[in-house]
Design an enzyme around this catalytic site. Structure first.
Site, mmCIF file in Angstrom:
data_model
loop_
_atom_site.group_PDB
_atom_site.id
_atom_site.type_symbol
_atom_site.label_atom_id
_atom_site.label_comp_id
_atom_site.label_asym_id
_atom_site.label_seq_id
_atom_site.Cartn_x
_atom_site.Cartn_y
_atom_site.Cartn_z
ATOM 1 N N SER A 161 -29.703 -65.711 -108.603
ATOM 2 C CA SER A 161 -29.583 -66.930 -109.649
ATOM 3 C C SER A 161 -29.277 -66.155 -110.868
ATOM 4 C CB SER A 161 -30.951 -67.322 -109.652
ATOM 5 O OG SER A 161 -31.846 -66.528 -109.566
ATOM 6 N N GLU A 196 -18.567 -0.714 -125.925
ATOM 7 C CA GLU A 196 -17.366 -0.735 -124.951
ATOM 8 C C GLU A 196 -16.103 0.029 -125.395
ATOM 9 O OE1 GLU A 196 -17.369 -1.898 -121.781
ATOM 10 O OE2 GLU A 196 -19.403 -2.547 -122.207
#
Length: 602
Positions: A339, A75
């Site tokens: 329960s 680049e």
């Protein structure tokens, strides 16, 4: 000649003074970044990806040298020496029309400002700002900002996210030259150079271009053998950023909600590049998922399940499984406790001086708050809370509820850890949010598995209550701890720690099974029918309190694979024991426990 040279120079100088360039630190701070959630051992749990893609920040020193060289060679070969732009590259681009002529600093300016219009004015401003930022920032800082702001394709920003998306690997110095060349080649045009978009031939040609640049610039010897890593590149579906399963999604939502309550909303996490360390243990999380999946695959398709495991002394959630059937999180969805609520009823009685071995007068038919309850006498006239708990006799607990009142039951459950409200909706209340109806006597009010595990962990901790939590620490990008969960443990049932300790121990004494572990199984009835719609197995050791819930998406009568009505003793208990055995590996062995109890018909 003076005009041709002087006017541009004057314009450049004026623009240099007028145009302002944001520092890389400011630009990066304003970007939403990927938030990483980790297990308690520091390994990655999952990622929370910003809307625009996976942006995992990587400091300059952690970018592998090979990748730095590959990017610069491709680049901007003069990056370390130029003043923000490469005059030779610009001239070549102007004369030949090939290449954009933009170096790394110019690309950073373009990405950070969002100005990408192909105009002379924009290009001029870009040159000015590139020069200015080069005067103000070190090259290493500019490269760090650049490499973290650019896209590598597949919804990724920065090299760490890219390495995972293409190779399914962690970014570190083990990166090869071939991998570095591949990633560097993506920067110019990710949507074009990705082999999943343009094919292997095009991608290999782009890779060869980068490889040649590395050789030409002297980073790689010409005789060094490098091969295009096409076989290693993952299909996009294999490493899609942010991909989570349903059970991971539930964890993510719970963690983010908890962080928000603690002052760390998602926006703050993303802006601050923060990492979250959860309380979850990988081995126990995996064990919970396996125990749930292994059992449910042989049960009716309508069955759904959840597991939550809490460390009693700290409240740290060590396993959280809300199911993998969809977005509904069954671990945080309230279900009738049935329960399984009875230990709280016993705690309420113990707080008022009623012992676990005191006989209870419990006729088969009882009236409580205007509702009639009819349950067979299971444990004879000499029934006590202890024998009733072990025989799964409902009548004695309805009698205790009647004796001490609904407020006492609700208070004991809240002291154990059931929250007053969930998402703004009061718990253990009628729809008006105030009255406590007769249904509390048989656990008709829905409670979350998360809260049941937390409340039972209070009994496991000998009466000390600690708030269940999923978040242990929040760390900044350097790894420093900036927030940590503080210990909230305190006596639950009485300010007198000894009294709270005695109450919890007596409850534990009625629940202990033959394995030495404490387990309570229970069910919730479907309306007035003799069948059940919810089943529970909730219990603990000194190390872990675990709640297992089994039910369905709606309230219906449920029968297991054998055709028997859903019972806590069978499917939930099997899952609970499988998980607890795996979760306690390396600790004391857990016996299989007692066989299922023959329940009386109702």
């Amino acid at each position: 000649m003076g005009t041709l040279v002087g006017v541009p120079l004057i314009a450049f100088w004026v623009a240099y003074l007028v145009l302002d360039v944001r520092s890389p630190q400011e630009v990066l701070a304003g970007l939403d970044k990927t938030v990483v959630l980790r297990f308690s051992d520091g390994t990655e749990l999952l990622k929370v990806i910003p809307a625009d893609g996976d942006r995992t920040f990587v400091p300059y020193t952690q970018v592998p040298v090979k990748l730095r060289d590959a990017i610069i060679a491709t680049e901007d070969p003069t990056f370390w020496d130029n003043q923000g732009f490469d005059p030779t590259g610009l001239g070549r681009a102007f004369l030949t029309g090939v290449g954009g002529g933009s170096g790394i600093t110019q690309q950073y300016i373009k990405k950070s400002t969002g100005e990408e219009d192909a105009t002379l004015g924009r290009k001029f401003a870009e040159l000015v700002l590139a020069t200015k930022i080069t005067q103000e920032q070190a090259k290493e800082q500019i490269f760090e900002s650049y490499v973290n702001i650019i896209s590598f394709g597949r919804g990724t920003f920065g090299p760490a996210a890219a390495m995972n998306a293409y190779f399914g690997k962690k970014l570190d110095d083990s990166m090869t030259w071939s991998e570095a060349a591949f990633l560097a080649g993506m920067i110019q045009s990710p949507s074009v150079h990705d082999p999943a978009a343009s094919g292997e031939i095009h991608a290999a040609r782009r890779w060869q271009y980068v490889r040649d640049k590395l050789v030409d610039r002297g980073y790689v010897k010409s005789d060094e053998k490098l091969a295009y890593p096409g076989a290693e590149v993952q299909p996009p579906s294999e490493t899609r950023a942010g991909r989570v399963s349903y059970d991971e999604f539930h964890v993510k939502q719970q963690v983010l909600a908890e962080l928000d309550r603690d002052g760390f909303p998602l926006g703050r996490l993303q802006q601050g590049n923060l990492t979250v360390e959860t309380t979850l243990e990988r081995s126990r999380q995996d064990a919970a998922k396996k125990a749930l999946q292994d059992r449910l695959k042989s049960e009716p398709a309508a069955f759904r399940g959840a597991i939550v495991a809490v460390e009693p002394k700290t409240g740290a959630i060590r396993a959280y499984q809300g199911g993998d059937q969809g977005v509904r999180d069954y671990a945080s969805t309230p279900h009738a406790a049935g329960s399984a609520f009875y230990p709280f009823t016993l705690a309420a009685a113990l707080r008022r001086g009623y012992g676990p071995d005191v006989p209870i007068s419990a006729p088969e038919e009882q009236e409580f708050l205007g509702e009639k309850f009819k349950y067979p006498a299971v444990c004879s006239l000499k029934c006590t809370p202890r024998t009733a708990m072990r025989a799964h006799a409902d009548g004695p607990f309805i009698a205790l509820a009647k004796k001490f009142g609904p407020d006492a039951l609700s208070e004991a459950a809240r002291q154990a850890g059931i929250p007053d409200a969930v998402d703004g909706v009061p718990t253990m209340r009628e729809k008006d949010g105030f009255l406590i109806g007769p249904g509390i006597a048989i656990g008709r009010y829905p409670l979350r598995p998360l809260d049941m595990a937390g409340a039972y962990s209070t009994f496991a901790a000998d009466g000390v209550r600690a708030t269940p939590h999923l978040v242990a620490k929040v760390r900044d990008e350097s790894g420093a701890v900036i927030w940590e969960h503080t210990d909230t443990a305190r006596p639950a049932f009485d300010e007198d720690g000894d009294q709270s300790h005695r109450i919890a121990q007596k409850v534990t004494g009625t629940l202990t099974d033959s394995s030495g572990a404490v387990l309570r199984t229970g069910e919730a009835e479907h309306g007035d029918s003799p069948d059940n719609q919810d089943a529970w197995a909730v219990g603990y050791t000194s190390q872990l309190a675990t709640a297992v819930w089994i039910g369905s998406d709606d309230e219906r009568r449920l029968k297991d694979a054998s055709g028997a009505k859903l019972s806590g003793d069978v499917v939930p208990a099997a899952i609970w024991r499988d998980f607890m055995a795996a979760a306690h590996q390396g600790g004391p062995a857990m016996a299989p426990g007692p066989p299922p109890v023959a329940r009386p018909s109702r």
